[in-house]
Design a protein around this motif. Structure first.
Motif, PDB file in Angstrom:
ATOM      1  N   GLN A   2    -120.386  57.766   5.113  1.00 32.44           N
ATOM      2  CA  GLN A   2    -119.059  57.261   4.808  1.00 32.44           C
ATOM      3  C   GLN A   2    -118.018  57.784   5.791  1.00 32.44           C
ATOM      4  OE1 GLN A   2    -118.491  58.513   0.827  1.00 32.44           O
ATOM      5  NE2 GLN A   2    -119.616  56.818  -0.048  1.00 32.44           N
ATOM      6  N   PRO A  17    -118.269  53.636  -1.636  1.00 31.68           N
ATOM      7  CA  PRO A  17    -119.280  52.605  -1.911  1.00 31.68           C
ATOM      8  C   PRO A  17    -118.908  51.826  -3.160  1.00 31.68           C
ATOM      9  CG  PRO A  17    -120.139  54.781  -2.424  1.00 31.68           C
ATOM     10  CD  PRO A  17    -118.790  54.986  -1.814  1.00 31.68           C
ATOM     11  N   PHE A  56    -118.757  48.108   0.327  1.00 28.44           N
ATOM     12  CA  PHE A  56    -117.818  49.223   0.396  1.00 28.44           C
ATOM     13  C   PHE A  56    -116.410  48.706   0.169  1.00 28.44           C
ATOM     14  CE2 PHE A  56    -121.445  50.590   2.827  1.00 28.44           C
ATOM     15  CZ  PHE A  56    -121.618  51.897   2.442  1.00 28.44           C
TER      16      PHE A  56
END
Length: 67
Positions: A2, A17, A56
């Motif tokens: 991420q 997410p 996401f």
């Protein structure tokens, strides 16, 4: 993973997410599957298809995207 990703809209790294990506139901493909294999093709079309992509969301601008 991420921390390396950026929002395609604003460039923010504040990404979370949103879940596993699935392809949407295709009525045409389900109808062809049902015609060829009977009800099994229709049932398989209703379930959707899992992909290797994930969804996401940017916590700054709200943009939803998949990687």
């Amino acid at each position: 993973m991420q921390a390396k990703m950026k929002c395609p809209r604003c460039g923010s790294k504040n990404i979370q997410p949103a879940g596993k990506h699935t392809e949407k139901f295709s009525g045409g493909k389900a109808a062809v599957g049902a015609a060829i294999t009977g009800g099994v093709g229709l049932a398989a079309g209703l379930l959707g298809k899992n992909t290797k992509q994930a969804d996401f969301v940017c916590m700054d601008c709200g943009k939803q995207f998949k990687k």
